[in-house]
Design a protein around this motif. Structure first.
Motif, PDB file in Angstrom:
ATOM      1  N   UNK A  32      11.795  17.901  -4.818  1.00  0.00           N
ATOM      2  CA  UNK A  32      11.105  16.911  -5.643  1.00  0.00           C
ATOM      3  C   UNK A  32      10.489  15.804  -4.793  1.00  0.00           C
ATOM      4  N   UNK A  33       9.521  15.107  -5.376  1.00  0.00           N
ATOM      5  CA  UNK A  33       8.886  13.960  -4.743  1.00  0.00           C
ATOM      6  C   UNK A  33       8.859  12.813  -5.749  1.00  0.00           C
ATOM      7  N   UNK A  34       8.974  11.597  -5.225  1.00  0.00           N
ATOM      8  CA  UNK A  34       8.994  10.398  -6.058  1.00  0.00           C
ATOM      9  C   UNK A  34       8.082   9.354  -5.409  1.00  0.00           C
ATOM     10  N   UNK A  35       7.333   8.636  -6.243  1.00  0.00           N
ATOM     11  CA  UNK A  35       6.509   7.528  -5.769  1.00  0.00           C
ATOM     12  C   UNK A  35       7.046   6.268  -6.436  1.00  0.00           C
ATOM     13  N   UNK A  36       7.506   5.324  -5.627  1.00  0.00           N
ATOM     14  CA  UNK A  36       8.095   4.096  -6.168  1.00  0.00           C
ATOM     15  C   UNK A  36       7.037   3.019  -6.401  1.00  0.00           C
ATOM     16  N   UNK A  37       7.486   1.896  -6.946  1.00  0.00           N
ATOM     17  CA  UNK A  37       6.653   0.713  -7.208  1.00  0.00           C
ATOM     18  C   UNK A  37       5.586   0.961  -8.262  1.00  0.00           C
ATOM     19  N   UNK A  45      -1.810  -3.510  -8.403  1.00  0.00           N
ATOM     20  CA  UNK A  45      -3.103  -3.762  -7.775  1.00  0.00           C
ATOM     21  C   UNK A  45      -2.989  -3.687  -6.255  1.00  0.00           C
ATOM     22  N   UNK A  46      -1.780  -3.842  -5.769  1.00  0.00           N
ATOM     23  CA  UNK A  46      -1.508  -3.749  -4.334  1.00  0.00           C
ATOM     24  C   UNK A  46      -1.911  -2.373  -3.788  1.00  0.00           C
ATOM     25  N   UNK A  47      -1.802  -1.315  -4.596  1.00  0.00           N
ATOM     26  CA  UNK A  47      -2.072   0.041  -4.138  1.00  0.00           C
ATOM     27  C   UNK A  47      -3.502   0.497  -4.406  1.00  0.00           C
ATOM     28  N   UNK A  54     -13.792  -2.017  -6.388  1.00  0.00           N
ATOM     29  CA  UNK A  54     -12.384  -2.248  -6.735  1.00  0.00           C
ATOM     30  C   UNK A  54     -11.857  -3.383  -5.854  1.00  0.00           C
ATOM     31  N   UNK A  55     -10.882  -4.111  -6.370  1.00  0.00           N
ATOM     32  CA  UNK A  55     -10.404  -5.300  -5.677  1.00  0.00           C
ATOM     33  C   UNK A  55      -8.908  -5.252  -5.411  1.00  0.00           C
ATOM     34  N   UNK A  56      -8.428  -4.104  -4.951  1.00  0.00           N
ATOM     35  CA  UNK A  56      -7.011  -3.955  -4.642  1.00  0.00           C
ATOM     36  C   UNK A  56      -6.703  -4.323  -3.204  1.00  0.00           C
ATOM     37  N   UNK A  57      -5.434  -4.258  -2.872  1.00  0.00           N
ATOM     38  CA  UNK A  57      -4.977  -4.588  -1.521  1.00  0.00           C
ATOM     39  C   UNK A  57      -4.886  -3.361  -0.622  1.00  0.00           C
ATOM     40  N   UNK A  58      -5.006  -2.168  -1.202  1.00  0.00           N
ATOM     41  CA  UNK A  58      -5.029  -0.909  -0.443  1.00  0.00           C
ATOM     42  C   UNK A  58      -3.776  -0.696   0.411  1.00  0.00           C
TER      43      UNK A  58
END
Length: 192
Positions: A32-37, A45-47, A54-58
């Motif tokens: 399995x795989x999990x993506x947190x946050x 918006x950080x991701x 787009x105006x995210x933090x990447x």
């Protein structure tokens, strides 16, 4: 003011299962795989990508996996958008190859930070033309799927480098993948 973006996620487990032995009886344990946050279905918006309007933090998300096959010798992590308006070619947002099989995660913000990437791991080119994470940024008013795939390989490394394209990475992985785990998320960009 930044608009809220939503993410709905579903974990898909590959049909290849890792086997463990308990008390002499074989039990199937899924890879399995999990993506947190992801904060209750809301994509931080950080991701999100910082560009293309787009105006995210990447910032690359924390990704972890469990129970790869015992005979895995390396791991490859890919984030891919099959819904990108590219005439059916999709869009690779991140690819990290040659992760030692002993590792079980990529830390938040690992992209572009050699101190946070597992030793020997290589970030290869994305469709943004850079060898680092590029977050979601679909056209305004659309929802896209972002597929995080963790592939277990039967070789310790594939012959690619930082400037290798997604197609070359896929070619070098061909015939070496023994199991995959997928996490599928949907991200919607506001119309205005």
């Amino acid at each position: 003011m930044r608009s809220a973006h939503t993410l709905q996620s579903t974990v898909f487990i590959s049909s290849v299962l890792a086997m463990t032995m308990t008390s002499g009886v074989a039990h199937a344990e899924p890879f399995t795989v999990k993506v947190d946050n992801l904060d209750h279905g809301r994509f931080s918006n950080e991701q999100v990508y910082g560009g293309f309007g787009c105006h995210g933090d990447n910032v690359s998300p924390p990704i972890s996996w469990s129970r790869p096959p015992a005979n895995a010798k390396s791991i490859v992590v890919t984030i891919y958008d099959p819904d990108a308006p590219t005439g059916g070619l999709g869009w690779t947002h991140w690819e990290v190859v040659n992760i030692p099989a002993s590792q079980s995660s990529l830390e938040k913000g690992a992209s572009g930070n050699a101190a946070l990437l597992p030793m020997g791991a290589v970030e290869t080119l994305t469709d943004f033309g850079e060898s680092k994470y590029g977050g979601p940024c679909p056209p305004k008013g659309t929802s896209h799927r972002y597929i995080v795939t963790v592939s277990a390989l039967d070789v310790p490394h594939v012959d690619v480098g930082k400037k290798s394209s997604p197609a070359l990475v896929a070619y070098q992985m061909h015939g070496k993948v023994i199991a995959q785990a997928r996490y599928v998320a949907k991200y919607r960009r506001a119309a205005n």
